[in-house]
Design an enzyme around this catalytic site. Structure first.
Site, PDB file in Angstrom:
ATOM      1  CB  SER A 113      80.654  77.355  82.593  1.00 54.37           C
ATOM      2  OG  SER A 113      81.557  77.217  83.631  1.00 54.37           O
ATOM      3  CG  HIS A 114      82.110  81.327  84.247  1.00 54.19           C
ATOM      4  ND1 HIS A 114      82.503  80.371  83.343  1.00 54.19           N
ATOM      5  CD2 HIS A 114      82.538  82.503  83.771  1.00 54.19           C
ATOM      6  CE1 HIS A 114      83.165  80.954  82.362  1.00 54.19           C
ATOM      7  NE2 HIS A 114      83.197  82.245  82.587  1.00 54.19           N
ATOM      8  CG  ASP A 278      81.531  76.575  87.503  1.00 57.74           C
ATOM      9  OD1 ASP A 278      81.448  75.462  88.045  1.00 57.74           O
ATOM     10  OD2 ASP A 278      81.848  76.732  86.308  1.00 57.74           O
ATOM     11  CG  ASP A 280      79.899  73.772  84.321  1.00 59.98           C
ATOM     12  OD1 ASP A 280      80.341  74.736  84.975  1.00 59.98           O
ATOM     13  OD2 ASP A 280      80.554  73.214  83.427  1.00 59.98           O
ATOM     14  CG  ASP A 282      83.530  73.146  85.175  1.00 63.18           C
ATOM     15  OD1 ASP A 282      83.062  74.178  85.707  1.00 63.18           O
ATOM     16  OD2 ASP A 282      83.727  73.051  83.948  1.00 63.18           O
ATOM     17  NE  ARG A 283      85.085  78.563  85.466  1.00 64.55           N
ATOM     18  CZ  ARG A 283      85.509  79.670  84.879  1.00 64.55           C
ATOM     19  NH1 ARG A 283      85.761  80.740  85.615  1.00 64.55           N
ATOM     20  NH2 ARG A 283      85.674  79.724  83.585  1.00 64.55           N
ATOM     21  CE  LYS A 377      86.732  74.733  84.742  1.00 55.98           C
ATOM     22  NZ  LYS A 377      86.764  74.843  83.271  1.00 55.98           N
TER      23      LYS A 377
END
Ligand code: VG1
Ligand code: CO
Length: 544
Positions: A113-114, A278, A280, A282-283, A377
């Site tokens: 992710s982030h 982000d 991946d 999702d943010r 998300k």
């Protein structure tokens, strides 16, 4: 097909956190490390023989190598079809959609992710179940338990699979389909939002926009949707090329890390709308000309205006937020007379509520919002939601936010992160907080009187499962809260997160700086947890 059983020894640290197993790349590169975890997942699942597994990741360093390893283990374990994003790429929300759309058994998403990427940075893997959402806690616990006693994994002897050419091929009875990572997702977005209106608002320049893909997965998605489909100028998407190391940055969409975007949005040549996503995808971070929208406010504003969006025109069945997310959305739910659920941090807790139709929208303070269209998300979905709102309301972002505060009041909010704290110190801080819980209620600190002090325990209203120790909450009689919890996504030491909020009904006082407005609670948080005193630090590493 030649199946081989390889002897292995267990690693003792394969306990998935808030969102999958995240470790340094070097940890994942140890012999058998990734293999053990994947085999542990398959050993814990039942009845998948001949079924479909979706596979893709955010393109960070080790993504391609990991996909080749997983293809072989999945084949040896008896899956019948693999659907893989071209180049090994799939954003997290796109993977969720593809699992649902093609009724796959589940999927493996490769991402941290982030967190930063590269040979010395982070890698991650998580398993999503057939509803497209992250595996629930009972599954992740089973994976971990299996990993502690695993002594072999199954693989096949085969050449690497070509990940770059689209289409279906048969390899030893296994069907492998390489799909365009963007098409299905773009089609889904088109079914939710008013694309003709967006196109018109962009071509007339009522909306000017800037999207920062942070050299992560959303570059190709944003180019296809915002530029090719909606007609935004090509330069509206910056840092659009996914890089294995995200250009050396944290692909974390907040004002600190998306600083290129932030500088432009607070300059005198800011477009009307700015956003970032982000690693991946999702943010989301939402900004307007000279304004940053906190994720908690964004969720509340989306809930309050959802009926303006075609897919939500009939209203929302309910909403949910993670516990540390501000109570702004609760006020919207109360005023619309719809249920509002409070869940532990992490998207896996929304899945049951979404599946049961109890909620339509949900979100977290950590730049995450989503709906029942997928079970993750979804960064670009949130961006399109905001664009659709601006186009429908014919109002700039700042007016939408201020209007919302006027109607519902403002939940002034911030989060302070102390990163890479030595684990024993972090654990001692939590113990220290825990020890104060019984005596805190009714104590007064300045203008704040403690109403409740507890450790959040969640009972899932759908399956009755219970999740304990989900963060320490201190609530005050005036509705303010301080929440403390340790991160479950970091890879170095422990990260202490402190979440602080205060409700401000008075619209003459809505334009305060959050750090100033929350100053007294920030001091009180330190008094209670002693993070500065115990770590010798002078302040948080990141404030959002
Ligand atoms: C963080 C966020 C949490 C989010 C999780 C995964 O977890 O606080 O809200 O669901 O990251 O997001 P933690 O345990 O570090 O606080 V992502 O975009 O990393 O999949
Ligand atoms: Co993410």
């Amino acid at each position: 097909m030649q199946i081989e059983t390889i002897t292995t020894h267990p690693y003792n640290d394969q306990n998935p956190g808030t969102s999958g197993l995240r470790k340094k790349v070097k940890v994942f590169q140890q012999p058998g490390y990734l293999e053990n975890f994947v085999q542990s997942i398959f050993d814990s699942l039942e009845d998948f023989a001949g079924k479909t597994l979706v596979l893709g990741g955010d393109g960070r360093y080790f993504n391609r190598a990991a996909i080749q390893i997983i293809i072989k283990i999945a084949t040896a374990n008896g899956f019948g079809e693999l659907i893989i994003g071209q180049g090994g790429l799939l954003s997290t929300p796109a993977a969720s959609h593809i699992i649902r759309k093609y009724q796959a058994f589940g999927g493996l998403i490769l991402s941290a992710s982030h967190n930063p990427g590269g040979p010395d940075e982070d890698f991650g893997i998580k398993y999503n179940v057939g509803n497209g959402g992250p595996a629930p806690e009972k599954d992740t616990l089973a994976f971990y338990q299996r990993s502690q006693s695993i002594n072999s994994y199954k693989t096949i002897i085969a050449d690497d699979v070509d990940l770059d050419n689209l289409g279906t091929r048969q390899i030893d009875g296994l069907k492998i389909t390489i799909i365009d990572p963007v098409s299905d997702y773009a089609e889904l977005m088109q079914s939710i939002f008013d694309f003709p209106l967006l196109k018109q608002s962009i071509s007339s320049k009522y909306i000017t926009l800037l999207f920062d893909a942070m050299h992560a997965i959303t570059g190709p998605y944003a180019k296809r949707i915002l530029v090719d489909m909606l007609g935004a100028p090509a330069e509206s998407v910056i840092n659009a090329e996914p890089l294995e190391d995200f250009g050396g940055h944290h692909p974390d969409p907040n004002l600190a890390h998306a600083h290129e975007l932030a500088e432009i949005m607070f300059s005198d040549h800011a477009p009307t709308f700015g956003a970032a996503s982000d690693g991946d995808g999702d943010r989301n971070m939402i900004t307007g000309c000279q304004i940053f929208v906190t994720p908690s406010d964004s969720l509340a504003i989306m809930a309050a205006n959802a009926q303006l969006i075609p897919a939500y025109a009939n209203g929302l069945s309910g909403v949910a937020r993670s516990m540390p997310t501000s109570q702004a959305v609760d006020r919207v739910a109360a005023s619309y007379n719809i249920p509002c659920f409070e869940t532990p941090t992490g998207w896996k807790f929304f899945g049951n509520l979404l599946d049961a139709g109890k909620i339509t929208l949900c979100g977290e303070e950590s730049f995450g919002t989503g709906s029942d269209h997928v079970r993750e998300k979804d960064g670009l979905w949130a961006v399109l939601f905001w664009l659709n709102l601006i186009a429908r309301k014919r109002q700039p972002v700042a007016d939408i936010v201020h209007g919302h505060w006027q109607k519902f009041g403002r939940d002034i909010y911030c989060r302070h992160d102390y990163e890479a704290v030595e684990t024993p110190i972090a654990n001692a801080i939590v113990e220290h907080l825990r020890s104060q819980l019984p005596t805190l209620p009714n104590q007064t600190f300045g203008e704040y009187t403690v109403k409740f002090a507890d450790e959040f325990c969640y009972e899932d209203s759908v399956d009755g499962s219970i999740s304990r120790n989900q963060g320490i909450r201190i609530g005050f009689t005036n509705g303010s809260r301080i929440v403390f919890r340790l991160s479950g996504t970091g890879t170095v030491g422990a990260t202490l997160r402190i979440y602080i909020e205060r409700f401000e009904p008075d619209s003459n006082r809505h334009n305060q700086d959050a750090q100033e407005a929350l100053a007294e609670l920030i001091v009180l948080a330190e008094q209670l947890c002693e993070v500065k005193k115990r770590t010798g630090r002078t302040g948080p590493d990141v404030i959002t």
